[in-house]
Design a protein around this motif. Structure first.
Motif, mmCIF file in Angstrom:
data_model
loop_
_atom_site.group_PDB
_atom_site.id
_atom_site.type_symbol
_atom_site.label_atom_id
_atom_site.label_comp_id
_atom_site.label_asym_id
_atom_site.label_seq_id
_atom_site.Cartn_x
_atom_site.Cartn_y
_atom_site.Cartn_z
ATOM 1 N N ARG A 58 -6.934 10.530 3.861
ATOM 2 C CA ARG A 58 -7.378 9.251 3.306
ATOM 3 C C ARG A 58 -7.238 8.136 4.350
ATOM 4 O O ARG A 58 -8.147 7.322 4.544
ATOM 5 N N ASP A 59 -6.092 8.108 5.020
ATOM 6 C CA ASP A 59 -5.847 7.056 6.007
ATOM 7 C C ASP A 59 -6.821 7.162 7.186
ATOM 8 O O ASP A 59 -7.291 6.145 7.710
ATOM 9 N N HIS A 115 -9.854 8.303 7.036
ATOM 10 C CA HIS A 115 -11.156 7.825 6.585
ATOM 11 C C HIS A 115 -11.178 6.315 6.450
ATOM 12 O O HIS A 115 -12.189 5.662 6.753
ATOM 13 N N ARG A 116 -10.091 5.748 5.983
ATOM 14 C CA ARG A 116 -10.047 4.290 5.873
ATOM 15 C C ARG A 116 -10.239 3.623 7.227
ATOM 16 O O ARG A 116 -10.821 2.545 7.317
ATOM 17 N N GLU A 117 -9.772 4.268 8.273
ATOM 18 C CA GLU A 117 -9.901 3.696 9.614
ATOM 19 C C GLU A 117 -11.287 3.899 10.202
ATOM 20 O O GLU A 117 -11.820 3.004 10.864
ATOM 21 N N PRO A 175 -10.938 8.163 -1.170
ATOM 22 C CA PRO A 175 -11.915 7.159 -1.600
ATOM 23 C C PRO A 175 -13.095 7.811 -2.322
ATOM 24 O O PRO A 175 -13.420 8.982 -2.084
ATOM 25 N N ALA A 180 0.827 -1.204 0.000
ATOM 26 C CA ALA A 180 0.000 0.000 0.000
ATOM 27 C C ALA A 180 0.860 1.253 0.000
ATOM 28 O O ALA A 180 0.570 2.229 -0.708
ATOM 29 N N GLY A 205 -14.146 5.791 8.430
ATOM 30 C CA GLY A 205 -15.268 5.904 7.503
ATOM 31 C C GLY A 205 -16.134 7.121 7.694
ATOM 32 O O GLY A 205 -17.291 7.141 7.273
#
Length: 777
Positions: A230-231, A233-235, A278, A6, A237
């Protein structure tokens, strides 16, 4: 290994974003934006409430923050807050944006004293109080920008704020150094802001964040800031949008002479945001700071303009006026992206699946503003309301539309529908999602198909409704008609008509020219299959030639169960007794996830389909319906239409499709704050139009409900694919119980005027669409 892969992928993307020609970056961002969902641009009509201009920080570019000596009072009073909010609500705003500095009580005694005098320890406590006032008094949805907060603060705000915001601005620690823009601003430490954003995620608060471009950061640091978001939000949402905001130097600040980022650099970051983040996270750029490059921003991949206020200026950038919404609408339409209003909380957080993002205390207010996609209702119109007119008309059911290109993909869907092909679920959802010129193309295609299939006549039936009992064992959350006992205490008292009364009403109907009597009622606890048989026989004995259109699939199932026989056998008995056809009601939404919420204990989707299919197999035609505008979404509509289409292709027998918009006013789940206010006008129009297209080749008649839409609304949807006005009814109880104000009957002359308003001829039909003898017409 996955983390290494990643990171390698992120490094490669960053290197490409820094080095690739701008045209390539923006083209890829545009393609990513266009592929992520329906073609549209969004914005939030909001009112800005500058609760306090005091701040613990001293950012070198800011003109919003000031000192107590330059203010009449440290904070706006509750009355001042409400005055601003009420002006916003009166001007069509849906959002109240609370703007303020970071925890000014940490720096200023004046702030601490003002708060203490009113019983507040911290600014965020006062924010919550004011947000609660605005929500309760105006219905506007608060969005809170209160600076760096902890998880318990976000949890405290959740019941009164639909969303919150905190700009990251930059990941760069260098900006805290002496001489840089964040020196002396303790709340601008990147790690602190990232931790606060993470705390919001832990508290399940939908968040806005963003980056500020041109304040001393490097090109690489700009991208690093986007990767950090981004990171996050990935964690969690929880990021609903990321703002890419360009720094504009302001006189009187330490950075008054600082250079702005170049247009190319700014557009590169905008496009990079779309490519890094995303798909579900929107990319926004402020239009008032970029009035001369709105088209360029659209071409760089943004999908949202943020908040635009018809009432208040941008208190953070007061020198930059808002663009006129109509001008912005025309620019967006020209790019094939209709401008659509949204709420402060984004659609994906409003859906049933994501409902845990909304605190139960604020959910009713959110639902009052929302449409089926989680966007803003398009008008104050709701089905059944008294004293209203349909927002569209017979010439333009959707109202005035801006011109603009329509995607080739939409034309392909319309062509397949016109050919009679079965559309996919995604295709039908895409039709429902159209706005602007694309939506008008759907309506035009539906009307053209109606002309081809049904011709230029509008049909109707002379009938009478007989609702023989309103006592019901079920407690469906949408139903204001049924009563559980004589002690219920509702507006309409429980009743149960005897056979003599039912037969007498049938005779009256025939005397008034009726060719059909429609019989439906609640699921009375003492009714058996013999009860329904006796009702049919009583009507047929009194009026042998009268068509009996009776009993929902739920009533049929109840009758068969009580007699201990298969549904098919029981339907054959009803047919032998004189039943002519079944109303396809009790369908609601043919999706069990919604049925379990609105009518638990009733028929499942498959059970409903089985009963209707069994009716067709014994030679009993049925209608079909949908009840829409409550908890369901466009995906549910698509699945419902496909279920009906597939059933019809399998068994035949469906004579018509009747969209039934929810009349919300007296519906129990609306009164409890658990559903929307029925469909919007656009949704009501589109349901008729899309049904015409999706059901083509299977169900040829699309009926509109004048009881729900009003006569002017019914006339308008006759230009959107509908060909039938239903019945004159004579007595209509179910919609009236729900609060509908359009009457219990209609004259043939009123139906004729509706048909003639769209240039069509009115023709009476039988229940099964046969010709009516002249002496009955």
């Amino acid at each position: 290994m996955q983390d290494e892969t990643a990171q390698s992928s992120a490094d490669e993307l960053k290197a490409w974003l820094l080095a690739a020609p701008l045209e390539e970056v923006t083209a890829r961002a545009r393609a990513r934006r266009d592929a992520r969902g329906p073609a549209r641009m969004t914005y939030s009509p909001k009112v800005f409430i500058p609760l306090t201009r005091l701040c613990a920080d001293v950012c070198h570019y800011c003109t919003f923050a000031t000192t107590p000596s330059r203010l009449e009072a440290p904070y706006l009073t509750p009355d001042e807050v409400l005055a601003i909010a009420r002006a916003g609500a009166a001007s069509g705003c849906r959002e109240a944006l609370f703007t303020l500095g970071d925890a000014p009580e940490r720096r200023y005694a004046a702030a601490r004293e003002w708060l203490a005098e009113r019983g507040f320890a911290r600014t965020v406590d006062y924010v919550r109080h004011c947000a609660e006032l605005v929500l309760g008094e105006t219905g506007l949805l608060p969005h809170v920008n209160a600076g760096v907060l902890e998880q318990q603060d976000y949890a405290m705000l959740r019941p009164v704020a639909a969303s919150a915001g905190l700009m990251l601005e930059s990941i760069s620690e260098r900006l805290l150094e002496k001489g840089m823009c964040h020196h002396g601003s303790p709340d601008k430490v990147p790690a602190l802001r990232l931790a606060s954003l993470a705390a919001a995620g832990e508290a399940r608060v939908p968040m806005t964040s963003g980056v500020l471009i041109g304040i001393g950061e490097t090109a690489e640091e700009r991208l690093d800031s986007l990767f950090a978001l981004r990171d996050l939000h990935r964690e969690h949402g929880h990021l609903q949008e990321v703002i890419v905001q360009n720094f504009c130097p302001k006189p009187g600040t330490k950075m008054a002479e600082a250079p702005e980022a170049t247009e190319n650099d700014f557009l590169r970051v905008v496009a990079a945001a779309r490519l890094i983040l995303p798909d579900e996270v929107s990319v926004q750029a402020p239009p008032n700071l970029n009035d001369d490059r709105l088209v360029e921003l659209i071409d760089a991949g943004i999908d949202d303009w943020g908040g635009i206020s018809p009432v208040t200026l941008d208190h953070v950038n007061p020198e930059a006026p808002w663009p006129e919404v109509e001008r912005l609408r025309a620019i967006c339409a020209g790019k094939g992206l209709p401008l659509v209003e949204r709420l402060t909380i984004y659609p994906r957080f409003i859906t049933t699946e994501e409902s845990s993002w909304i605190d139960p205390a604020i959910r009713p207010a959110v639902l009052r503003h929302a449409d089926a996609e989680g966007l803003t209702r398009d008008s104050v119109w709701s089905p059944g309301l008294a004293g209203q007119h349909a927002p569209g008309n017979v010439h333009a059911p959707l109202g005035r539309q801006h011109e603009g290109p329509v995607a080739a993909s939409l034309h392909r869907i319309l062509e397949r529908a016109a050919s009679g092909a079965t559309l996919g679920e995604d295709d039908i959802v895409a039709l429902f999602a159209t706005r602007g010129a694309a939506a008008q193309a759907v309506v035009d295609a539906a009307d053209a198909l109606r002309a081809e299939v049904s011709g230029e006549t509008v049909t109707y039936v002379v009938n009478r409704n007989i609702n023989y009992t309103n006592i019901c064992t079920h407690t469906c959350s949408f139903c204001a008609f049924s009563k559980t006992s004589s002690k219920a205490g509702f507006r309409d008292k429980p009743y149960n008509l005897d056979l003599g009364e039912i037969a007498g009403r049938a005779r009256e109907a025939v005397a008034r020219g009726a060719t059909e009597v429609c019989l439906q009622g609640g699921i009375h606890p003492s009714y058996t299959g013999d009860t329904y048989l006796s009702i049919v026989r009583a009507v047929k004995e009194a009026c042998p030639d009268l068509h009996v259109h009776a009993f929902s699939p739920l009533e049929v199932s109840q009758g068969a169960r009580t007699l201990g026989m298969p549904v098919g056998d029981y339907l054959a008995m009803l047919k032998d007794a004189g039943l002519g056809s079944l109303p396809g009601t009790a369908a609601e939404i043919l999706c069990d996830d919604i049925r379990e919420q609105i009518c638990p204990g009733k028929l499942t989707t498959q059970e409903w389909l089985d009963v209707v299919g069994s009716a067709h197999r014994v030679g009993l035609p049925t209608t079909s319906t949908v009840m829409f505008g409550h908890l369901e979404g466009t995906g549910h509509w698509a699945r419902h239409l496909l279920a009906l289409r597939n059933l019809q292709l399998d068994t035949g027998g469906i004579t018509e499709f009747v969209p039934l918009p929810l009349v919300h006013m007296e519906a129990p789940f609306y009164r409890r704050g658990q559903c929307r206010k029925g469909p919007t006008w656009r949704e009501a129009v589109m349901m008729h139009a899309v049904a015409r297209l999706a059901l083509n080749g299977a169900i040829n008649s699309i009926q509109c409900s004048w009881v729900k839409l009003g006569m002017d609304g019914a006339a308008a949807v006759l230009a959107a694919g509908a060909n039938d006005l239903g019945g004159v009814l004579m007595d209509e109880s179910i919609s009236r119980a729900a609060g509908a104000a359009h009457g219990q009957g209609v004259t043939i002359e009123e139906l004729r005027q509706a048909a003639e308003s769209v240039g069509r001829r009115l023709r009476q039909r039988t229940t099964l669409y046969g010709e009516v003898p002249l002496e009955l017409a």
